[in-house]
Scaffold this motif. Structure first.
Motif, PDB file in Angstrom:
ATOM      1  N   ARG A 179      53.922  -4.741  33.784  1.00 44.51           N
ATOM      2  CA  ARG A 179      54.820  -5.581  33.007  1.00 44.51           C
ATOM      3  C   ARG A 179      54.285  -5.783  31.591  1.00 44.51           C
ATOM      4  NH1 ARG A 179      58.915  -8.302  35.805  1.00 44.51           N
ATOM      5  NH2 ARG A 179      58.703  -7.940  38.032  1.00 44.51           N
ATOM      6  N   GLU A 180      52.951  -5.907  31.519  1.00 42.14           N
ATOM      7  CA  GLU A 180      52.340  -6.168  30.217  1.00 42.14           C
ATOM      8  C   GLU A 180      52.540  -4.979  29.270  1.00 42.14           C
ATOM      9  OE1 GLU A 180      47.967  -7.361  29.390  1.00 42.14           O
ATOM     10  OE2 GLU A 180      48.722  -8.459  31.139  1.00 42.14           O
TER      11      GLU A 180
ATOM     12  N   ALA B  50      54.924  -3.079  29.156  1.00 40.93           N
ATOM     13  CA  ALA B  50      56.303  -3.006  28.703  1.00 40.93           C
ATOM     14  C   ALA B  50      56.573  -3.903  27.508  1.00 40.93           C
ATOM     15  CB  ALA B  50      57.249  -3.364  29.838  1.00 40.93           C
ATOM     16  N   THR B  51      55.597  -4.735  27.160  1.00 43.35           N
ATOM     17  CA  THR B  51      55.800  -5.535  25.951  1.00 43.35           C
ATOM     18  C   THR B  51      55.829  -4.614  24.730  1.00 43.35           C
ATOM     19  OG1 THR B  51      53.426  -5.880  25.792  1.00 43.35           O
ATOM     20  CG2 THR B  51      54.705  -7.603  26.857  1.00 43.35           C
ATOM     21  N   ARG B  52      55.293  -3.416  24.880  1.00 43.32           N
ATOM     22  CA  ARG B  52      55.395  -2.437  23.787  1.00 43.32           C
ATOM     23  C   ARG B  52      56.686  -1.635  23.897  1.00 43.32           C
ATOM     24  NH1 ARG B  52      49.971  -1.126  25.622  1.00 43.32           N
ATOM     25  NH2 ARG B  52      50.739   0.778  26.546  1.00 43.32           N
TER      26      ARG B  52
ATOM     27  N   ASP C 155      52.731  -7.884  39.144  1.00 44.59           N
ATOM     28  CA  ASP C 155      52.793  -7.594  37.714  1.00 44.59           C
ATOM     29  C   ASP C 155      53.255  -6.162  37.400  1.00 44.59           C
ATOM     30  OD1 ASP C 155      51.937 -10.134  37.117  1.00 44.59           O
ATOM     31  OD2 ASP C 155      49.823  -9.550  37.272  1.00 44.59           O
TER      32      ASP C 155
END
Lengths: 406, 309, 207
Positions: free
Chosen positions: B132-133, B135-137, B157
């Protein structure tokens, strides 16, 4: 009817010429036949098991075969480097050797067509591409364009050399108003085959590494290095075999032309590298893979730097007159240029284009042994074809093979 | 749509072409009669025309021949049909990425429904797992992992992105195919004529979604596993050396049924329907949900929409 | 070699070079012009299919929810003898093996205090257990709209023709609605594991 009779003698004479030769000639042909047989055996294995005998897989669906194809299209196109000075600018020293350049084109195109054919999953169905018989997707598929221009270029070059040699064989004077337009037509076609081959890759928006306008110019510039370099080596071999006279002047001039092409080639490369890394985007991952490796594998990066080193050294060799005018150094520069371009235009073009794959998968492709053997077989066929054609051409040139009134 | 005269001409041309090919093929076979030249050469499929150029009678012949051939091969009552598109229908697919748990039920339902080779393995659907993290990009394919293997899913996550053919409106694959062996039907399904494909894999290079799979080896599906309800352009057995991919379960959807992956999904994340019908499920989600398509910058205009339910 | 290579001086009508360069230029322009061919809106046509009317559509059928758990149902088996206690509290002795994970709700927000075989809506109207979706959708109104449209929950059967859909409790445990983790099906093979000898699982060779 008379022409047919002449042609019959031409064919028979050619066969007689290629079946005679020195011990070295027989050894060379024997070696090539051996390589071809190995290749044929490997291909039969591929034909009965499927392309699974190669190491290509879904993420890297094109590999060694198409890499060789891209390189060889360049070799084929490079004949124009000699044709333009020889015919357009009427530069004498090149006219002596231009026939051999055209023969190299013919052999290279044959190899190109073979490389594409062995890459097909179902080669027996190629008739689906044929106009009239099949349904070629023209003008939308660049592959159809490529097939058209490759075949046209092959036919034109094959026709030109056969016509000129045949006329010399029969002792007639060629008809300039007939053959010159054909020769001139081969010039744009040479540029065409290479541009279209580049466009085959450039048109793929799914592959950002290829989807770049610099690809076609880079294809041409690198072709004008590797092709003439190959010719330079061939000329020296032929000269040492002793049958034809090729002036040093012509060799040095070719070296000089390669220097220009190589300088332009390295410039294009620099421009591309700048774009990829100065304004790096997600798409630069392919260039990163090419130059530095990703996910812990930098094998391809080693090759990339090696190619750059080869090309740079070759440039120095060709550029500096005091180096260029020494034949051993000139030859070494040729070997370096061929090696550099072979890496850069073959696997150096293919693998970064497909790694990581469109879904981000990194599959480290290395050609399988079977794949390499098939490729070697095709090179064997091309080199053998070139050897035989050059032998006939030389015998005709020195006047040993002539039509004799019965 | 062609006039009777054109039709006649086409048939005459077709007949002479077939004769020519038959002679050529016999010669070629004599040359290629080498040992190890794989299975018995199938002349009828070798001489077959492009699906788009066949008359209805010729298609019936092919369907009949294939039904008999496969029935014999698999010892089952196999029917191959070529049901055409329905009027005023263009299919669209929706996938709720807020629901998908990455269980891969769809992958295997698809394999079974569409007779994909078990060995060597071919799977039309690929499920990518993302942090998930990361995908912040934005969704960057390089961050996706199709090989995740957890005890249970969804893993903490992580989120999941199943992918198959997007049935693009402006499909790069059909554009590059040198033989015209793949095209977009009027209902938007990008189909492949497996008898016409020569296996050059240009379409695989052109597809931005990795949807196309190649038969590197001889495909293998046991008689027990074979799904006998086949469509000529869909799930009928493929041969070695051709490309295949998701057909939106053409053999099901043209008879009104939902695709197999949709029915297999345990969380109901998959949606399917007619884009031209304002009351369809797919139109509802396009109107009411936040949707996106993958690699929209490539202007392929996929008909496979991801949404947040 | 010079003897059989053509000498351009042999043939040079006026403007010949010009013609050559025009041809060359045109060829280059044509070739490069190819890049601008519009590839969107596919020009390649499909087959001329005969008209085929759409199949008739059929209203979806709601599948009955799964049967109630015999262990608890009917509720009155136990609750008949119990005095009703409307005070919100943690259950300690009974139903303590059940997971309760549904926001701040407690039993009597849904279950009816007086009629144990029924549920009640916010307006106290009674609802059968089979119709529990009416209760759920009081809060989950957006989901109701999505569900009615076929976009929340799963439909099976025909996109055009007979189809079934499911009530909330067919998929969600009303006491603990989030989906429970599942064991995934096996991952795909890596490309290097597809060999001329078929699928090979070489676990050790990777990672």
């Amino acid at each position: 009817m008379k022409t047919l009779n002449y042609f019959w003698h031409f064919v028979m004479g050619s066969l007689a010429v290629v079946s005679r030769g020195t011990r070295a000639y027989y050894a060379w042909v024997g070696l090539l036949v051996l390589v071809i047989l190995i290749g044929v055996g490997a291909y039969m294995d591929q034909a009965s098991t499927g392309l699974v005998t190669t190491n290509m897989r879904d993420p890297v669906s094109w590999g060694f075969y198409i890499g060789n194809f891209a390189f060889l299209v360049g070799v084929a196109a490079a004949a124009v480097v000699l044709v333009i000075p020889a015919y357009v600018y009427n530069w004498g020293p090149f006219r002596d050797v231009v026939l051999i350049a055209e023969l190299l084109s013919v052999a290279a195109i044959v190899m190109c067509i073979l490389f594409v054919t062995v890459d097909l999953g179902r080669p027996e169905y190629v008739w689906h591409l044929a106009p009239g018989l099949g349904t070629p997707n023209f003008p939308h598929s660049m592959l159809v364009w490529d097939i058209l221009v490759l075949n046209a270029y092959f036919l034109i070059n094959y026709f030109i050399v056969t016509y000129l040699l045949f006329m010399a064989f029969t002792g007639q004077k060629y008809n300039p108003s007939f053959i010159m337009p054909v020769i001139f037509l081969s010039i744009p076609l040479a540029i065409g085959i290479h541009s279209v081959t580049a466009m085959l890759f450039m048109g793929l928006k799914s592959r950002p590494f290829w989807h770049s306008a610099i690809l076609a110019p880079r294809f041409l510039s690198s072709a004008f290095c590797a092709g003439p370099a190959l010719l330079l080596l061939v000329f020296q071999v032929l000269r040492s075999v002793g049958k034809i006279k090729i002036s040093n002047e012509a060799l040095f001039k070719i070296g000089e032309l390669i220097a220009y092409a190589m300088a332009v080639n390295l410039f294009f490369l620099g421009v591309e590298v700048f774009t990829e890394f100065y304004g790096e985007t997600a798409h630069s991952v392919h260039a990163r893979f090419q130059w530095f490796g990703i996910h812990g594998s930098s094998a391809i990066a080693l090759w990339t730097w090696l190619a750059l080193a080869c090309n740079s050294l070759a440039l120095v060799g060709f550029m500096v007159p005091s180096l260029r005018y020494r034949l051993p150094i000139l030859s070494a520069a040729c070997v370096l240029a061929i090696a550099g371009v072979y890496i850069e235009k073959g696997m150096g073009l293919l693998l970064p284009g497909m790694t990581p794959g469109v879904l981000g998968e990194v599959y480290h492709y290395i050609p399988s042994l079977n794949e390499v053997m098939v490729a070697a077989g095709i090179w064997g066929i091309g080199v053998l074809l070139f050897t035989l054609m050059v032998k006939v051409a030389m015998e005709i040139t020195v006047g040993k093979m002539r039509y004799e009134q019965p | 749509m062609s006039s009777p005269k054109q039709q006649e001409e086409r048939e005459v041309r077709g007949a002479s072409r077939r004769e020519f090919l038959k002679t050529a093929a016999t010669g070629a076979a004599a040359v290629m009669g080498a040992p190890g030249a794989a299975q018995a050469f199938d002349f009828e499929s070798f001489l077959q025309k492009n699906f788009r150029q066949m008359s209805d009678e010729e298609i019936d012949e092919v369907l009949d021949r294939l039904s008999r051939k496969y029935s014999k091969k698999y010892g089952k009552d196999v029917t191959v049909d070529a049901v055409g598109p329905m009027d005023d229908v263009v299919y669209g697919y929706g996938l709720d990425i807020s629901r998908c748990i990455g269980c891969r039920r769809c992958v295997y339902a698809c394999v079974e429904e569409n007779n994909q080779s078990r060995d060597p393995e071919i799977q039309w659907i690929r499920v990518l797992e993302f942090e998930r993290e990361a995908a912040t990009r934005g969704i960057d394919m390089e961050d996706g992992n199709p090989y995740y293997d957890h005890e249970t899913v969804p893993a903490e996550d992580k989120f999941y992105l199943p992918m198959a053919c997007m049935h693009c409106e402006d499909s790069p694959c059909t554009n590059v195919c040198p033989t015209g062996a793949t095209w977009s039907d009027p209902d938007g399904i990008v189909v492949i004529d497996y008898d016409w494909c020569i296996g050059c894999r240009y379409c695989m290079a052109a597809c931005p979604y990795g949807a196309r799979k190649f038969n590197w080896g001889e495909p293998n599906v046991s008689a027990e596993d074979i799904n006998p309800d086949m469509h000529l352009l869909g799930n009928r057995p493929r041969s070695r050396g051709v490309v295949e991919k998701c057909s939106f379960c053409i053999q099901r959807v043209r008879k009104g049924r939902y695709p197999a992956c949709l029915e297999a999904c345990p969380v109901g994340a998959r949606k399917f329907g007619n884009l031209l019908d304002p009351d369809s499920e797919i139109r509802y989600l396009l109107k009411h949900k936040r949707t996106f398509v993958l690699k929209s910058e490539l202007k392929t205009n996929p008909k496979f929409f991801y949404f947040y339910g | 070699m010079a003897s059989n290579s053509p000498d351009p001086e042999d043939y040079r009508p006026p403007g010949y070079q010009l013609v050559t360069w025009v041809i060359l230029g045109l060829a280059v322009v044509v070739v490069f012009g190819l890049t601008s061919i519009r590839t969107d809106h596919q020009p390649d046509t499909s087959r001329d299919y005969p008209s085929r009317p759409q199949l008739p559509d059929v209203e979806p059928v709601l599948l009955p929810p799964p049967p109630m758990d015999d262990e608890y149902f009917p509720c009155s088996d136990c609750h008949e003898d119990e005095p009703p206690n409307p005070i919100e509290r943690e259950l300690e002795d009974e139903h303590d093996e059940m997971d309760f994970e549904h926001g701040t709700l407690w039993c009597l927000d849904c279950h009816d205090l007086n009629d144990r075989e029924k549920l009640h809506l916010a307006d106290d109207a009674l609802v059968e257990f089979e119709d529990s979706w009416q209760l759920c959708t009081q809060c989950h109104g957006k989901k109701l709209a999505d569900w009615r449209a076929g976009v929340h929950g799963k439909r099976t059967g025909h996109w055009r023709g007979p189809k079934e859909y499911r009530a909330c409790v067919s998929c969600h445990n009303p006491h603990s609605p989030p989906f429970k983790p599942l064991a995934p099906e096996p991952p795909p093979l890596r490309p290097e594991n597809i060999t001329p000898n078929g699928n090979v699982r070489l676990e050790a060779a990777h990672e």
